[in-house]
Design an enzyme around this catalytic site. Structure first.
Site, PDB file in Angstrom:
ATOM      1  N   HIS A 162       0.884  -1.170   0.000  1.00 29.69           N
ATOM      2  CA  HIS A 162       0.000   0.000   0.000  1.00 29.69           C
ATOM      3  C   HIS A 162       0.923   1.222   0.000  1.00 29.69           C
ATOM      4  O   HIS A 162       1.382   1.667   1.061  1.00 29.69           O
ATOM      5  CB  HIS A 162      -0.906  -0.011   1.233  1.00 29.69           C
ATOM      6  CG  HIS A 162      -1.636  -1.308   1.428  1.00 29.69           C
ATOM      7  ND1 HIS A 162      -2.792  -1.610   0.747  1.00 29.69           N
ATOM      8  CD2 HIS A 162      -1.339  -2.385   2.199  1.00 29.69           C
ATOM      9  CE1 HIS A 162      -3.203  -2.824   1.109  1.00 29.69           C
ATOM     10  NE2 HIS A 162      -2.333  -3.318   1.979  1.00 29.69           N
ATOM     11  N   THR A 163       1.231   1.726  -1.194  1.00 28.12           N
ATOM     12  CA  THR A 163       2.253   2.775  -1.309  1.00 28.12           C
ATOM     13  C   THR A 163       1.873   4.059  -0.587  1.00 28.12           C
ATOM     14  O   THR A 163       2.754   4.769  -0.105  1.00 28.12           O
ATOM     15  CB  THR A 163       2.564   3.082  -2.784  1.00 28.12           C
ATOM     16  OG1 THR A 163       1.352   3.444  -3.445  1.00 28.12           O
ATOM     17  CG2 THR A 163       3.194   1.884  -3.467  1.00 28.12           C
ATOM     18  N   CYS A 164       0.590   4.355  -0.490  1.00 29.77           N
ATOM     19  CA  CYS A 164       0.219   5.608   0.183  1.00 29.77           C
ATOM     20  C   CYS A 164       0.473   5.539   1.687  1.00 29.77           C
ATOM     21  O   CYS A 164       0.561   6.564   2.353  1.00 29.77           O
ATOM     22  CB  CYS A 164      -1.225   5.989  -0.121  1.00 29.77           C
ATOM     23  SG  CYS A 164      -2.406   4.677   0.146  1.00 29.77           S
ATOM     24  N   PHE A 165       0.619   4.321   2.226  1.00 28.68           N
ATOM     25  CA  PHE A 165       0.912   4.159   3.652  1.00 28.68           C
ATOM     26  C   PHE A 165       2.313   3.612   3.896  1.00 28.68           C
ATOM     27  O   PHE A 165       2.680   3.339   5.034  1.00 28.68           O
ATOM     28  CB  PHE A 165      -0.092   3.191   4.297  1.00 28.68           C
ATOM     29  CG  PHE A 165      -1.520   3.611   4.136  1.00 28.68           C
ATOM     30  CD1 PHE A 165      -1.983   4.790   4.694  1.00 28.68           C
ATOM     31  CD2 PHE A 165      -2.398   2.840   3.403  1.00 28.68           C
ATOM     32  CE1 PHE A 165      -3.297   5.176   4.540  1.00 28.68           C
ATOM     33  CE2 PHE A 165      -3.708   3.223   3.249  1.00 28.68           C
ATOM     34  CZ  PHE A 165      -4.174   4.392   3.815  1.00 28.68           C
ATOM     35  N   ASN A 166       3.101   3.397   2.838  1.00 28.01           N
ATOM     36  CA  ASN A 166       4.425   2.768   2.958  1.00 28.01           C
ATOM     37  C   ASN A 166       4.302   1.438   3.703  1.00 28.01           C
ATOM     38  O   ASN A 166       5.067   1.138   4.612  1.00 28.01           O
ATOM     39  CB  ASN A 166       5.427   3.666   3.678  1.00 28.01           C
ATOM     40  CG  ASN A 166       5.804   4.885   2.868  1.00 28.01           C
ATOM     41  OD1 ASN A 166       5.531   4.963   1.688  1.00 28.01           O
ATOM     42  ND2 ASN A 166       6.445   5.832   3.510  1.00 28.01           N
TER      43      ASN A 166
END
Length: 194
Positions: A175-179
């Protein structure tokens, strides 16, 4: 160039003193006159060298407006005197981050979800330390959306266990927006490496 062609053969090329320029909003390619009314002046054997010189100059200058706009914007943020002190590589690093992915730093700053332990992430870090620079950057991009480490702050990724409904040895999720990296249970480090 052109010595073996007759004037008639050369005129069949249908060249004029104009070159393709940028596209307009309708994606049509606009012509750029190399001389006043250039699109009406044919290129001949006699003036071909002048055409080549002007076309080359136009090609070299076609991005001047964009480059000047970029420079003007950059100088609004970073004073020219500071830019003059930095090399191109230093500027790139300050803007884009460090190209080398420090797995030790990632491991040290990782936050673990409640369903995963440090021991369970040990294989992940071991495998990543043996990866190539490019594969480390690919991993970082997979988890964070960026292939480089930040320059002045630690990068913190969160590691969670994939929900129990997923089978063992399935693929990880990110989940790239949350690293955030969601890891399945791997039976061996060799499977994790693949």
């Amino acid at each position: 160039g052109g010595q073996d062609l007759t004037e008639e053969e050369f005129s069949e090329l249908m060249l004029y003193f104009a070159v393709p320029g940028h596209q307009d909003q309708q994606k049509r390619c606009l012509l750029h006159d190399l001389v006043p009314h250039g699109r009406q002046i044919p290129v001949t054997l006699q003036n071909r060298h002048k055409y080549c010189k002007l076309a080359a100059e136009a090609n070299l200058k076609e991005s001047d407006q964009q480059i000047n706009s970029l420079r003007k914007g950059m100088l609004e943020v970073v004073p020219n005197i500071v830019l003059a002190l930095l090399s191109a590589q230093e500027i790139e690093t300050r803007i884009c981050g460090k190209p080398d992915v420090d797995i030790g730093e990632l491991a040290k700053n990782a936050r673990l979800g409640f369903s995963i332990t440090e021991e369970e992430t040990h294989d992940l870090w071991s495998v990543l330390t043996t990866c190539s620079r490019l594969d480390k950057q690919r991993f970082l991009r997979f988890v964070t959306g960026r292939p480089r480490m930040p320059l002045h702050q630690p990068l913190q990724i969160r590691i969670e266990r994939i929900a129990l409904s997923h089978r063992k040895d399935s693929l990880p999720m990110a989940h790239t927006c949350f690293n955030q990296l969601d890891l399945p249970r791997f039976s061996t480090a060799a499977i994790l490496r693949v």
